[in-house]
Design an enzyme around this catalytic site. Structure first.
Site, PDB file in Angstrom:
ATOM      1  N   ASP A 290       0.800  -1.237   0.000  1.00 24.93           N
ATOM      2  CA  ASP A 290       0.000   0.000   0.000  1.00 24.93           C
ATOM      3  C   ASP A 290       0.835   1.291   0.000  1.00 24.93           C
ATOM      4  O   ASP A 290       0.552   2.212   0.770  1.00 24.93           O
ATOM      5  CB  ASP A 290      -0.969   0.004   1.200  1.00 24.93           C
TER       6      ASP A 290
ATOM      7  N   CYS B 157      -2.031  -2.875   7.539  1.00 25.33           N
ATOM      8  CA  CYS B 157      -1.908  -3.746   6.370  1.00 25.33           C
ATOM      9  C   CYS B 157      -0.589  -4.509   6.319  1.00 25.33           C
ATOM     10  O   CYS B 157      -0.564  -5.660   5.867  1.00 25.33           O
ATOM     11  CB  CYS B 157      -2.167  -2.934   5.105  1.00 25.33           C
TER      12      CYS B 157
ATOM     13  N   LYS C 220      -6.978  -4.903  -3.337  1.00 23.77           N
ATOM     14  CA  LYS C 220      -7.722  -5.489  -2.212  1.00 23.77           C
ATOM     15  C   LYS C 220      -8.680  -4.459  -1.638  1.00 23.77           C
ATOM     16  O   LYS C 220      -8.504  -3.265  -1.866  1.00 23.77           O
ATOM     17  CB  LYS C 220      -6.746  -5.947  -1.119  1.00 23.77           C
TER      18      LYS C 220
HETATM   19  C1  VGL Z   1      -4.745   0.484   5.752  1.00 23.95           C
HETATM   20  C2  VGL Z   1      -6.332   1.231   7.218  1.00 23.95           C
HETATM   21  C3  VGL Z   1      -7.311   1.117   6.264  1.00 23.95           C
HETATM   22  C4  VGL Z   1      -3.301   0.146   5.501  1.00 23.95           C
HETATM   23  C5  VGL Z   1      -5.701   0.345   4.775  1.00 23.95           C
HETATM   24  O1  VGL Z   1      -2.869   0.135   4.330  1.00 23.95           O
HETATM   25  O2  VGL Z   1      -2.583  -0.113   6.500  1.00 23.95           O
HETATM   26  N1  VGL Z   1      -5.066   0.910   6.978  1.00 23.95           N
HETATM   27  N2  VGL Z   1      -6.977   0.678   5.041  1.00 23.95           N
END
Ligand code: VGL
Ligand code: ZN
Length: 208
Positions: A9, A154, A109
């Site tokens: 991410d 994540c 995702k």
């Molecule tokens: C994430 C919170 C919500 C992350 C993704 O990438 O850690 N955290 N969505």
């Protein structure tokens, strides 16, 4: 036998200026780039949080809730996040300086509005798989190094699932290549990963 790097991410949404910014989140970009250019890895994979605009993890979908409140999603406790990483928006794009041309496979995702998916491998309820585990097995991955954002969400869930779903694969966390949301959560996340059998390393220790 293949060595893979999994970038979690590294998107605008989790970097300064994004909708769910992680402090110093953009600091991981040059680390990811130098690892991708190092020649150490046979395979480079990146995950991308990719939510529909009405995703149930967004506080905006829950009347009376504010971002970072606790709430519920499909009967499970759920952190209420600010709207973030909405499919096709700049917030969901990879950081502009990330060397995306080096990425062999992107795993999106979080598309199902009824469940969150912190892990790049499966939804939080562990029901639906993303396909990433099968992909890594198909590429004969035996060593998986993980870094990215956010350490306490994540990254953590992806590393724990990697240990769980890829038996026999050596899983390492590149600690200096991660940044997290909550400092205490980061400490706990690293401890949980260590206890699960993840090796905690620094990017400087990775050499050809
Ligand atoms: C994430 C919170 C919500 C992350 C993704 O990438 O850690 N955290 N969505
Ligand atoms: Zn998300």
């Amino acid at each position: 036998m293949a060595k893979a790097l999994l970038l979690i991410d590294i998107q605008n949404g989790f970097c300064p200026g994004g909708n769910l910014p992680v402090a110093d989140g953009d600091i991981v970009v040059p680390i990811a780039n130098s690892l991708m250019e190092s020649g150490h890895y046979d395979l480079i994979v990146a995950s991308q949080d990719w939510h529909p605009a009405d995703h149930g993890s967004f506080a905006s979908q829950h009347p009376g809730k504010a971002p970072f409140d606790m709430g519920e999603l499909s009967g499970q406790p759920q952190v209420m996040w600010p709207d973030h990483c909405v499919q096709g928006t700049p917030d969901a794009a990879f950081h502009p300086e990330l060397l995306t041309a080096k990425i062999n496979y992107v795993q999106k995702k979080g598309q199902n509005p009824a469940v969150d998916s912190y892990s790049a491998f499966r939804d939080n309820d562990k029901a639906a798989l993303t396909g990433l585990a099968a992909y890594l097995v198909s590429k004969d991955v035996t060593e998986l190094d993980i870094m990215g954002l956010a350490t306490d969400y994540c990254v953590k869930f992806s590393a724990l699932d990697a240990v769980d779903m890829l038996p026999g694969v050596k899983v390492r966390l590149i600690a200096d290549g991660c940044r997290g949301i909550d400092p205490k959560g980061v400490e706990e996340a690293i401890e949980a990963m260590r206890e699960a059998g993840v090796d905690i390393i620094e990017s400087s220790g990775i050499t050809l």
